[in-house]
Structure formats: structure tokens, C-alpha cells
Design an enzyme around this catalytic site. Structure first.
Site, short mmCIF file in Angstrom:
data_model
loop_
_atom_site.label_atom_id
_atom_site.label_comp_id
_atom_site.label_asym_id
_atom_site.label_seq_id
_atom_site.Cartn_x
_atom_site.Cartn_y
_atom_site.Cartn_z
N GLU A 232 55.62 66.23 83.79
CA GLU A 232 55.40 66.97 82.82
C GLU A 232 55.43 68.66 82.91
O GLU A 232 54.72 68.82 83.80
CB GLU A 232 54.09 66.36 81.95
N HIS A 355 45.18 57.96 93.05
CA HIS A 355 44.49 56.95 92.34
C HIS A 355 44.47 55.29 92.80
O HIS A 355 43.79 54.70 92.32
CB HIS A 355 45.47 56.74 91.15
N ASN A 356 45.11 54.91 93.66
CA ASN A 356 45.21 53.55 94.52
C ASN A 356 44.99 53.69 95.86
O ASN A 356 45.81 53.88 96.62
CB ASN A 356 46.58 53.09 94.08
N GLY A 405 47.28 61.96 80.82
CA GLY A 405 47.05 61.16 79.48
C GLY A 405 48.42 60.18 79.55
O GLY A 405 49.12 60.04 80.69
N THR A 406 48.59 59.80 78.30
CA THR A 406 49.85 58.94 78.02
C THR A 406 50.87 59.92 77.79
O THR A 406 50.72 61.01 77.37
CB THR A 406 49.68 57.66 77.34
N HIS A 430 40.70 57.65 86.12
CA HIS A 430 42.10 57.87 86.51
C HIS A 430 43.23 58.37 85.67
O HIS A 430 44.21 58.97 85.71
CB HIS A 430 42.78 57.07 87.73
N LYS A 506 60.96 61.17 82.35
CA LYS A 506 60.46 59.95 82.63
C LYS A 506 61.45 59.10 83.19
O LYS A 506 62.45 59.52 82.98
CB LYS A 506 59.84 59.17 81.44
#
Length: 507
Positions: A232, A355-356, A405-406, A430, A506
Site C-alpha cells: 500500500e 506476525h507469525n 488495517g484491512t 497484529h 493486491k
């Protein structure tokens, strides 16, 4: 597990401690070694309890267990210390809930590592680049810039990378992480300083990774992938903490930044899949019992546990090389559109977070410094000021934490706090966290309407798979502002910057 316990019976095991904190008491599921905790505001609380109510009505049938049950099942794993924690963006996942963290005592021979506590997209993470551009510089060429990013970065499910790489290069990248990108000229020296773990997990051993994972990973390096992954172009919308923002090189509203969200692609997925098969056998051999088959695990110090940690580290390094490659391609796209160099645009990396992941860290447990294996799934490391593992640039402000965010909604930059070290092993949320399943999103939303709404918001969008865009629509997710504000109110992280998107790329 108690058969068909009523919803009201379930509530007897849940205590509200304060406005944002709930405790899940032992007995909610069998064999709990510690209590579970989760953090929510009123709106997020309603989502959590609705999920539990539906599960009780369905008498346990259906897809994943509700997040509360998953948090509690993790609390029953051998070697867990203090608590199993659900963060405000928590939602049901494979084994662990997404947004669930737990720490295991490395000195306890019974303690386990669980691939379900890391997830299939190992080191799915986010990085943020700053620029010296302003929104007024970018708006006139926004569509051209979005197209240039889309052209430069391979996106979508089967996308293949443009970074030249042979089998030998891949094996080196798996062990070297960002150092490989640096050596090959795809990263700047400063990038390494601003990565969690400095972009390289040292225990990575490519010989612990199967040939199938390598085969899947080789063509995918430097690709964005699909699902919730994106690049983004964003604008600074609000600054909450002037000092922390200045340390990051953000000094005014309207400044343009680039956020990249991606992970280890098919490579990480295969590493996790292979480990789960090996661990199911190890559990039988070592007589390790769990409440849920999806919580397949192995003792940390067993051969299977060690192999997984080495393979997971390779996948983490793969993801850092992947994001480094996309940073290189993004810098090229900007340089092309603005007819200058990335250097002149000051396209420095602010930070890169995972995040993982599962990592060995020193934490204070029962007044003693203990080495713990901290599983963070859908949660982010958030270390406070003065922590030895964060870069010199952020020693006084705390580690930057990047919260995506989304699609089409705001994102945030937070900083780590001392309270987070005490309450959540230096961890915060996250992102937004799903509210609807992907199937429900596809049933209830029309992809053209979603794209039209983004256009109305003035967001330029380039999508490789438009028919999957409903899965990532804002309605499919919890409100990221609710999530971030809850973490801020609890004190496990602090708001620094709010960002809004002007262009989205995306898969």
C-alpha cells in the site's frame, strides 16, 4: 471435554477483571495448566461471546473451535508458563487462535513447540518505508505509481519471482536472511538494522528443510502472493506521539509511506505441513497429550522439535528476503515514476516486524529471568524503550510495531511498552482480525461493489484476483481502530501514528 455444556454453564468459567480484560478459569477445558486471558472492548467482547454462544448451540459441531476454547486449549499444553493470551484481534485459527500468544519454559523437559502456534505462513509480517514525498506530490501520479508497483512486484496466487535465483542461492538465502539480500544488492545496509532479529534467525539450517518446500519456495521469492497480502501507498493521517514519530523519520501529516505485507509463501506452508506430520508420530512416541489434534507439537528438545525450529527459522529468513526483494522492487517503481533515485526519495526502512513466529527470548517469570520459547501467532513483538534487542535509533522511543488495517481502511504504527513486557511477554496485536469467514464474505459481498467503494474513497487499486476481493473487504474484519485502542487502553502498546491508504496493490 464436557459434552454439550450450555452457554450459561460456560459463562461460569469466565471472569471480567476490568473494562478490557477477561480471565478464562481452569476447568473451561480439561487439563489447563494456567489460566487464559483475553483483551477486548465492548464491541470486540460481543463478537467473542457471540462465537461462543453459536458453538454451544451447535453442540460443538462446525469448523474451528471458538477463539476462547482455543486460548484455553493452549493453556493445557505441557510447559506453558503464566498464561495463554488472546489479543483484541483474536479469531479462530488452526490449533492456536490467530492473535493467541503463549510462552514455554525452555528449561522444562516437558515443554513443547507447536507449529499451530506459529501458523502456516511463517513470518508473515509487515514492513514500512518512509519517503520525503507529500500527498500533493503523489496524488497527480497516484494511478501511474500504483500501476508501476503492480508491474514491478509479482502478485497473485501462482506468481513467480523476478529475482534471479538458483537452488544454491535459495539455500544460502534460507540461512542468511537479509544478509543475502544485502550481499546481492537488493537491500541497503540500514535495512538490516531496522528488521526484527536484524532480518536473520541464526539457528536456520537449510538441511532441516525438505526438498518439496525448497521446490515450492524457489520460484516464489520476491512475490506478494494473494489473500490478505498487499503493498500500500499510504499517507500519514495523524501523529499521536511526536517524539516516537520523529525517531522514525515521520515529521508531518501528509507524508507518504509504503507498507508491504507478505510472508514465506508456499515455502513456509510446506515447512509447517511437514513438521505436523513428523510431530504426530513424535507425540505418540513421547506420550504427549493435547485437547485438540490441531495442536500437534513436539518437546522443544526432541529431534522433531529442534528440526522444526531450524526449518521455521529458514522460513522466517525466506520471508525477510522476500520482503527485502519487494522493497527493492518498490524503490525501483518510485524511482521510475519520479525520475530520480530511491536515495533521493529517502526511501528508508522504518521497521520490519513478524506476525507469525516462535522465538527464544529472556523474560522475567516469577521474579527470575527465564529463557522462554514465545509463540506469537497473529501477534507482534512490541519491546519497550531500552530493550537490548531493539535498534539504537529506537532505544528511547521503544520498538515500532506495524499494524496493517484491512483493504481501504487505516493502519497504525505503535510502540512497545514496559507493561507489555510484564503482561504479554512484550507482545501486542497484529491487525484487524477476521470477523467473517472467507466463505461468508464471498456469499454476502459483491466484488464490484467493493472495488467501486474503494474508488469512491479516492483509493487507486490494482488487484490480480478481483473476484477474491470480497474476502478482504472491511466488512470481513474487526475494526482495526477498536483493536489498537484496546491495546493502548490496556497499556501493552502505545499509539504513535495513524496511516490511510491512497493506493492498494493486491494479489
Amino acid at each position: 471435554m464436557p459434552e454439550n455444556r450450555s452457554y450459561n454453564d460456560e459463562l461460569n468459567f469466565l471472569d471480567k477483571i476490568d473494562a478490557n480484560t477477561w480471565r478464562i478459569k481452569k476447568g473451561f477445558v480439561p487439563n489447563m495448566k494456567v489460566d487464559g486471558f483475553f483483551y477486548v472492548n465492548d464491541l470486540l467482547e460481543k463478537l467473542m461471546f457471540d462465537e461462543l454462544r453459536q458453538h454451544s448451540r451447535a453442540a460443538g459441531f462446525g469448523g474451528f473451535l471458538p477463539a476462547m476454547k482455543q486460548i484455553a486449549n493452549v493453556a493445557a499444553l505441557p510447559g506453558i508458563v503464566q498464561k495463554s493470551v488472546g489479543l483484541p484481534d483474536v479469531h479462530a485459527g488452526y490449533g492456536f487462535a490467530i492473535g493467541n500468544l503463549a510462552a514455554f519454559d525452555m528449561s522444562n523437559p516437558e515443554a513443547v513447540v507447536s507449529p499451530g502456534g506459529v501458523g502456516f505462513d511463517i513470518n508473515c509480517g509487515v514492513r514500512l518505508l518512509r519517503t520525503n514525498l507529500d500527498e500533493r506530490d503523489v496524488q497527480p501520479v497516484k494511478d501511474e505509481l500504483a500501476q508501476a508497483m503492480f508491474d514491478h512486484i509479482p502478485v497473485g496466487v501462482g506468481s513467480k519471482g523476478v529475482i534471479p535465483m538458483g537452488a544454491r542461492d535459495l539455500e544460502e538465502a534460507l540461512e542468511m536472511g537479509v544478509d543475502w539480500s544485502l550481499r546481492e544488492g537488493y537491500a541497503w545496509a540500514e535495512d538490516k538494522e531496522h528488521c526484527e532479529e536484524y532480518g536473520r534467525m541464526l539457528n536456520a539450517d537449510q538441511s532441516a528443510v525438505g526438498s518439496k518446500a525448497k521446490k515450492r519456495g524457489l520460484p516464489q521469492l520476491g512475490t506478494l502472493g494473494a489473500g490478505n497480502h498487499y503493498a500500500e501507498i499510504q499517507v500519514v493521517d495523524e501523529i499521536f506521539d511526536d517524539y516516537a514519530s520523529q525517531r522514525m523519520g515521520i515529521d508531518h501529516k501528509g507524508q507518504v509511506v509504503v507498507m508491504i505485507h507478505s510472508g514465506s509463501r508456499g515455502f513456509g506452508h510446506q515447512v509447517a505441513t511437514d513438521a505436523l506430520v513428523a510431530m504426530e508420530k513424535a507425540m505418540k512416541r513421547d506420550k504427549v497429550l493435547t485437547n485438540d489434534r490441531q495442536l500437534a507439537c513436539a518437546r522443544i528438545h526432541s529431534p522433531e522439535g529442534q528440526e522444526y525450529l531450524k526449518g521455521m527459522a529458514c522460513a522466517a529468513n525466506f520471508a525477510w528476503v522476500n520482503r527485502s526483494s519487494m522493497t527493492f522492487l518498490s524503490r525501483q517503481a518510485f524511482a521510475k515514476v519520479f525520475n530520480t533515485t530511491p536515495d533521493d526519495l529517502d526511501m528508508q526502512l522504518i521497521y520490519d516486524v513478524s506476525h507469525n513466529i516462535a522465538k527464544m527470548e529472556e523474560h522475567i517469570s516469577f521474579q527470575l529471568s527465564t529463557t522462554l520459547l514465545v509463540h506469537r501467532k497473529g501477534s507482534t513483538r512490541a519491546f519497550p524503550p531500552h530493550h537490548p534487542l531493539i535498534p539504537v535509533d529506537y532505544q528511547l522511543s521503544g520498538q515500532p510495531v506495524l499494524i496493517g488495517g484491512t483493504m481501504g481502511t487505516c493502519s497504525y504504527v505503535l510502540t512497545g511498552t514496559e507493561k507489555g513486557m510484564e503482561q504479554t511477554f512484550g507482545t501486542t496485536c497484529h491487525g484487524a482480525g477476521r470477523a467473517w469467514s472467507r466463505a461468508k464474505s464471498r456469499r454476502n459481498l459483491d466484488y464490484q461493489e467493493v472495488l467501486d467503494r474503494l474508488a469512491e474513497l479516492g483509493i487507486s487499486i490494482r488487484v490480480a484476483s478481483p473476484k477474491l476481493v470480497m474476502e478482504e473487504a472491511p466488512e470481513s474484519y474487526k475494526n482495526v481502530t477498536d483493536v489498537v485502542n484496546t491495546c493502548h487502553a490496556v497499556g501493552i502498546s502505545k499509539k504513535a501514528i495513524k496511516l490511510r491508504p491512497i493506493a492498494v496493490i493486491k494479489g
